[in-house]
Design an enzyme around this catalytic site. Structure first.
Site, PDB file in Angstrom:
ATOM      1  N   TYR A 153       0.837  -1.202   0.000  1.00 62.09           N
ATOM      2  CA  TYR A 153       0.000   0.000   0.000  1.00 62.09           C
ATOM      3  C   TYR A 153       0.873   1.253   0.000  1.00 62.09           C
ATOM      4  CZ  TYR A 153      -3.546   3.361   1.579  1.00 62.09           C
ATOM      5  OH  TYR A 153      -4.373   4.444   1.696  1.00 62.09           O
ATOM      6  N   LYS A 157       1.256   4.416  -2.784  1.00 63.38           N
ATOM      7  CA  LYS A 157       1.060   5.821  -2.446  1.00 63.38           C
ATOM      8  C   LYS A 157       2.345   6.630  -2.628  1.00 63.38           C
ATOM      9  CE  LYS A 157      -3.306   5.737  -1.487  1.00 63.38           C
ATOM     10  NZ  LYS A 157      -4.279   6.503  -2.298  1.00 63.38           N
TER      11      LYS A 157
END
Length: 244
Positions: A153, A157
């Site tokens: 994740y 990002k």
């Protein structure tokens, strides 16, 4: 009906932070395109809430990673309101797990939404946003916190942050700001899903303010960047109560 002087498209606006952003921008007098991927009923609910409060809104559907669908979504907002000034991309997917055991199909699905999706939306925004406008992407404070289980994740990002900073420089001379918001632990269904009360309490105690963020906290940050924050450009703004 009064003339529209500012319009926004908010992706992922059918719930959580996206809904709070859509309603907050509408409260500032911005007409809002309420984007959703699959939950039409929730998007209609947001549109209804904006309209009941005296604002203007329209629901638009599409997979953020599908360039044809998102081009059509931008078309709808422009046709409905005559302009697009602000683009906020809150749509995202979070899958957690350690690197050694992480499912690569899940990695691909997450990166399709978080990286390709952000790029597709930013591409349209770069072509259509008006002077005086703003493009706002979404990162995460996990890029600083580096918590175990968040590698995939956080990597997605990190890519969002990189493209955001580059786009700000590519739009030189256009009078369009480009920034990323990086929330910390925020009380949304996406964040709370799968966490027991003890875990939530521990996370809430970490910031000096000793609470989780709320979608409204994040929406206030977005409203600043979308409105008066004209001298903030090419930045990643960490909205996390001081956790990092």
């Amino acid at each position: 009906m009064s003339e529209i002087t500012r319009a926004a498209l908010v992706t992922g606006a059918s719930g959580g932070i996206g809904r709070a952003v859509a309603e907050r921008l509408a409260a500032d007098g911005t007409a809002v395109g309420v984007h959703y991927a699959g939950n039409a009923a929730a998007a209609r609910e947001v549109v209804g809430a904006v309209q009941r409060a005296g604002g203007r809104a329209v629901a638009v559907r599409g997979d953020v990673a599908d360039e044809t669908a998102m081009s059509a979504a931008f078309d709808t907002v422009e046709e409905e309101f005559g302009r697009i000034d602000v683009v906020v991309n809150t749509a995202g997917v979070m899958v957690l797990g350690p690197v050694a055991e992480f499912d690569l199909d899940a990695l691909d699905r997450m990166h399709r939404t978080n990286i390709r999706g952000t790029f597709v939306v930013a591409r349209q925004a770069a072509r259509r946003a008006r002077a005086g406008g703003a493009v706002i992407t979404f990162s995460t404070s996990i890029t600083r916190l580096a918590a175990p289980g968040y590698a995939a994740y956080a990597a997605s990002k990190g890519a969002v942050e990189a493209m955001t900073l580059v786009l700000a420089r590519e739009l030189r001379g256009r009078d369009i700001t480009v920034n990323a918001v990086a929330p910390g632990p925020t009380a949304t269904p996406l964040f709370l899903d799968g966490k027991d009360e003890e875990t939530v309490a521990r996370l809430a105690a970490q910031p000096p303010l000793e609470r989780l963020g709320t979608p409204e906290d994040i929406a206030e940050t977005v409203a600043f960047l979308a409105g008066p924050g004209r001298w903030v450009n090419g930045q990643v703004l960490f909205a996390n109560g001081g956790i990092a």
